[in-house]
Design a protein around this motif. Sequence first.
Motif, PDB file in Angstrom:
ATOM      1  N   PRO A 156       4.549  -2.137   8.318  1.00 28.08           N
ATOM      2  CA  PRO A 156       4.090  -1.244   7.252  1.00 28.08           C
ATOM      3  C   PRO A 156       2.601  -0.932   7.329  1.00 28.08           C
ATOM      4  CG  PRO A 156       4.654  -3.405   6.359  1.00 28.08           C
ATOM      5  CD  PRO A 156       5.144  -3.372   7.760  1.00 28.08           C
ATOM      6  N   GLN A 157       1.793  -1.923   7.666  1.00 24.24           N
ATOM      7  CA  GLN A 157       0.359  -1.678   7.711  1.00 24.24           C
ATOM      8  C   GLN A 157      -0.012  -0.707   8.818  1.00 24.24           C
ATOM      9  OE1 GLN A 157      -1.460  -3.132   5.114  1.00 24.24           O
ATOM     10  NE2 GLN A 157      -2.684  -1.378   5.751  1.00 24.24           N
ATOM     11  N   ARG A 158       0.623  -0.874   9.977  1.00 28.36           N
ATOM     12  CA  ARG A 158       0.340   0.029  11.089  1.00 28.36           C
ATOM     13  C   ARG A 158       0.752   1.453  10.740  1.00 28.36           C
ATOM     14  NH1 ARG A 158       2.942  -0.159  17.163  1.00 28.36           N
ATOM     15  NH2 ARG A 158       1.626   1.451  18.073  1.00 28.36           N
ATOM     16  N   ALA A 159       1.928   1.585  10.119  1.00 29.11           N
ATOM     17  CA  ALA A 159       2.416   2.917   9.742  1.00 29.11           C
ATOM     18  C   ALA A 159       1.485   3.578   8.734  1.00 29.11           C
ATOM     19  CB  ALA A 159       3.825   2.812   9.172  1.00 29.11           C
ATOM     20  N   LEU A 160       1.094   2.828   7.711  1.00 26.43           N
ATOM     21  CA  LEU A 160       0.225   3.393   6.675  1.00 26.43           C
ATOM     22  C   LEU A 160      -1.166   3.695   7.216  1.00 26.43           C
ATOM     23  CD1 LEU A 160       1.351   1.159   3.686  1.00 26.43           C
ATOM     24  CD2 LEU A 160       1.849   3.580   4.021  1.00 26.43           C
ATOM     25  N   ASP A 161      -1.648   2.874   8.129  1.00 22.04           N
ATOM     26  CA  ASP A 161      -2.948   3.131   8.746  1.00 22.04           C
ATOM     27  C   ASP A 161      -2.921   4.425   9.574  1.00 22.04           C
ATOM     28  OD1 ASP A 161      -4.073   0.891   7.612  1.00 22.04           O
ATOM     29  OD2 ASP A 161      -3.984  -0.335   9.424  1.00 22.04           O
ATOM     30  N   LEU A 162      -1.816   4.638  10.279  1.00 20.50           N
ATOM     31  CA  LEU A 162      -1.668   5.872  11.069  1.00 20.50           C
ATOM     32  C   LEU A 162      -1.717   7.103  10.161  1.00 20.50           C
ATOM     33  CD1 LEU A 162       1.166   5.510  13.753  1.00 20.50           C
ATOM     34  CD2 LEU A 162      -1.188   6.265  14.114  1.00 20.50           C
ATOM     35  N   ILE A 163      -0.992   7.028   9.060  1.00 13.90           N
ATOM     36  CA  ILE A 163      -0.941   8.152   8.128  1.00 13.90           C
ATOM     37  C   ILE A 163      -2.322   8.395   7.514  1.00 13.90           C
ATOM     38  CG2 ILE A 163      -0.001   8.920   5.915  1.00 13.90           C
ATOM     39  CD1 ILE A 163       2.578   7.365   6.714  1.00 13.90           C
ATOM     40  N   LYS A 164      -2.992   7.322   7.144  1.00 15.21           N
ATOM     41  CA  LYS A 164      -4.331   7.448   6.540  1.00 15.21           C
ATOM     42  C   LYS A 164      -5.318   8.067   7.532  1.00 15.21           C
ATOM     43  CE  LYS A 164      -7.910   4.729   4.184  1.00 15.21           C
ATOM     44  NZ  LYS A 164      -8.308   3.374   3.732  1.00 15.21           N
ATOM     45  N   ALA A 165      -5.221   7.614   8.777  1.00 12.02           N
ATOM     46  CA  ALA A 165      -6.131   8.133   9.810  1.00 12.02           C
ATOM     47  C   ALA A 165      -5.904   9.631  10.028  1.00 12.02           C
ATOM     48  CB  ALA A 165      -5.930   7.359  11.111  1.00 12.02           C
ATOM     49  N   ARG A 166      -4.644  10.043   9.990  1.00  5.98           N
ATOM     50  CA  ARG A 166      -4.355  11.451  10.192  1.00  5.98           C
ATOM     51  C   ARG A 166      -4.846  12.305   9.034  1.00  5.98           C
ATOM     52  NH1 ARG A 166      -1.088  13.840  13.819  1.00  5.98           N
ATOM     53  NH2 ARG A 166      -1.879  12.053  14.981  1.00  5.98           N
TER      54      ARG A 166
ATOM     55  N   GLY B 113       0.778  -1.232   0.000  1.00  3.21           N
ATOM     56  CA  GLY B 113       0.000   0.000   0.000  1.00  3.21           C
ATOM     57  C   GLY B 113       0.807   1.279   0.000  1.00  3.21           C
ATOM     58  N   PHE B 114       2.125   1.175  -0.118  1.00  2.00           N
ATOM     59  CA  PHE B 114       2.941   2.389  -0.185  1.00  2.00           C
ATOM     60  C   PHE B 114       2.636   3.149  -1.466  1.00  2.00           C
ATOM     61  CE2 PHE B 114       5.408  -0.174   2.805  1.00  2.00           C
ATOM     62  CZ  PHE B 114       5.673   0.765   3.797  1.00  2.00           C
ATOM     63  N   GLU B 115       2.763   4.468  -1.393  1.00  2.00           N
ATOM     64  CA  GLU B 115       2.363   5.339  -2.506  1.00  2.00           C
ATOM     65  C   GLU B 115       3.510   5.719  -3.434  1.00  2.00           C
ATOM     66  OE1 GLU B 115      -0.104   8.782  -1.257  1.00  2.00           O
ATOM     67  OE2 GLU B 115       0.180   7.919   0.736  1.00  2.00           O
ATOM     68  N   TYR B 116       4.732   5.644  -2.937  1.00  2.00           N
ATOM     69  CA  TYR B 116       5.855   6.203  -3.694  1.00  2.00           C
ATOM     70  C   TYR B 116       7.123   5.461  -3.280  1.00  2.00           C
ATOM     71  CZ  TYR B 116       7.246  10.290  -6.579  1.00  2.00           C
ATOM     72  OH  TYR B 116       7.634  11.129  -7.593  1.00  2.00           O
TER      73      TYR B 116
ATOM     74  N   VAL C  89       7.177   7.556  12.981  1.00  2.00           N
ATOM     75  CA  VAL C  89       6.017   7.903  12.152  1.00  2.00           C
ATOM     76  C   VAL C  89       5.065   8.787  12.943  1.00  2.00           C
ATOM     77  CG1 VAL C  89       4.067   6.999  10.832  1.00  2.00           C
ATOM     78  CG2 VAL C  89       6.255   5.786  10.804  1.00  2.00           C
ATOM     79  N   GLU C  90       4.836   8.435  14.194  1.00  2.00           N
ATOM     80  CA  GLU C  90       3.970   9.256  15.050  1.00  2.00           C
ATOM     81  C   GLU C  90       4.544  10.663  15.214  1.00  2.00           C
ATOM     82  OE1 GLU C  90       3.955   6.730  18.464  1.00  2.00           O
ATOM     83  OE2 GLU C  90       2.150   5.631  17.834  1.00  2.00           O
ATOM     84  N   ARG C  91       5.864  10.746  15.336  1.00  2.00           N
ATOM     85  CA  ARG C  91       6.507  12.057  15.472  1.00  2.00           C
ATOM     86  C   ARG C  91       6.296  12.896  14.215  1.00  2.00           C
ATOM     87  NH1 ARG C  91       7.406  16.324  16.137  1.00  2.00           N
ATOM     88  NH2 ARG C  91       9.210  17.462  16.924  1.00  2.00           N
TER      89      ARG C  91
END
Length: 249
Positions: free
Chosen positions: A236-246, A46-49, A209-211
């Motif tokens: 990766p899924q947790r990181a991408l989910d965090l970004i999507k949620a934000r 699910g990475f974009e780039y 990622v949170e930072r």
Amino acid sequence: MASVILFPAIDLKGGQCVRLIHGDMTQATVFNDDPAAQALVFERQGFEYLHVVDLDGAFAGKPMNAAAVDAILAALNKMPVQLGGGIRDMRTIDGWLGKGVARVIIGTAAVRDPELVREAARKNSGKIAVGIDARDGLVAVEGWAKSSELTAIELGKRFEDAGVCAIVYTDIARDGVLKGLNIEATLALADALAIPVIASGGLASIADVERLLQPDCARLAGAISGRALYDGRLDPQRALDLIKARRTS
């Protein structure tokens, strides 16, 4: 932070996907013999780039892993690729963009031949980035083998009016050693420039990622992750989910 992008990294050495420590070519860990397959894994996650570096090219001053890059471009379906390493003349820039690379990153030549960056940016709007790799505050060149007398901010300011689409800023002291991003130095660069800045070097865990998703980092365009993804420290899924949620909050 609507615009943050987490770039998975593929560093190429001898046609393999590796990670270095502090940019030392003698300290390479091979993570995948098939860079194209690795690129496809990142796309499916699910990475974009995708961020790709021709490490051999950075030292040689010309593309050295072209076959591996070609294979990556052929394997991907939609994920764009930004590429750095050994890109020091217009022919190489035009060649990579012609093959489908979405964005080229100019590092050593940005120090040695700033007019190349300006000309390339004029010709290729939105497709030219500058790589600024710093050791103890000073820009390093030629695969980080040599240091210049320029600071990261001084180099970045050279291209404020050039049409450069991004700065990829790497703290060499943190690269490959999982010590966390140098947020302070990256934000200082971003504050000094109008060009979007991408953080690189040291991303170690979900805490980084949170930072990046805190309000003071809103002016950053994203961050690059390498070793932490390969050795499982960053899910990766947790990181991408965090970004999507934000993005949707």
